[in-house]
Design an enzyme around this catalytic site. Sequence first.
Site: not given
Length: 403
Positions: A176-178, A181
Amino acid sequence: MTNLWSEAEAATGRPLSGIKVIDLTLARAGPTAVRHLADWGADVIRIEPPAADSNSDPAAGARHGPDFQNLHRNKRAMTLNLKSPEGHAIFMQLAAEADVIVENMRSTVKSRLGIDYDAVRAVNPGIVYGSISGFGQDGPYAARAGVDQIAQGMGGLMSITGLPGQGPVRVGIPIADLCAGGYLAMGISMALFDRSRTGQGRWVQTSLLEAMVAMLDFQGSRWTMAGDVPQQAGNDHPTGIPTGVFPTADGHINIAASGQRLWERFAQAAGIEHLVTDPRFEDARGRSRNRAELNALIGEVTVRQPSQYWVDLLMEAGVPCGPINSIDQTFADPQVQHLGLARPVEHPALGEIRIVASPLQMTGADRDIRRAAPDAGQHTDEVLGALGLDPDRIAALRDQKII
């Protein structure tokens, strides 16, 4: 006054050369977005608060460790206390000259600090202001803190990951972070392109939840269009059968033989032609309905030979397949090495280190790592000197804990 933004950065010939970025991000999703911009030539100044312990990061670990070095390469860094009037004034000087600001603070925090989009736009109408949050800038969950695994759960991913009946399983990377981003970096690039025509900046927003739901892709549309709630399928493809993990004499292999033509090619190569005309498997619906039986029959054959035998045989037959590598085997793979996905960079304390490269390739631009991740405040004096502050003034700011 010297040039605030490094001329060396502008001379790289990369597509974002000359783009000036202020990085206010913490954790992982925001720094990932900035890393994409930095990798392709943007001159990034990362602002961190003055702190007694500058050798580690709660999300990325030790500053000289692999996670931090991978996440923050190609950036400069300074310290600045944004809560102080003097620190805020310095920030606004930087913002007035910047092209992009990226942040992942809660909406109330950036407004309280006076560094929100409206405040920055007042001094720089062309600013592209990128924001990542857990759940969005407004709405019922806007004030909640969001982290990757929470978004994986709320976004539905954990319900379709893992073996059938196993219970929810997180993906082995902070996906989810990647993804958030990556989406934000793409949105910032689009806003910069739009600004080249209009002269006006934009506020670009995404969140971990939005990125995770978008990444559901066809699994999400199975619900929105057909009312079908996908379930865990383990190593099997949810709709393309047979596609999955099969045992070999020395491990396991992935085989993707979905679709009638690929299924027939695979059966011919594997010596199981009789299964093509078996009523249970003669069409896609039957193969889906009898998936477990089909996989078991295929496994009885694949387990008789080592993985490389099957890779060679099935590649010759035009059937997609591949080994299941550990991380060290991945980086030893000849195609991975040919693609140059681990790049060297010189670190002043660590010597030469190798960093995972950008996955993009462009004609006329290399993807070498230009600089290792900076130490805390490494470029503070350089940045402030370029703003016109003399050494005595910089020393006074340091004494006052403003930098």
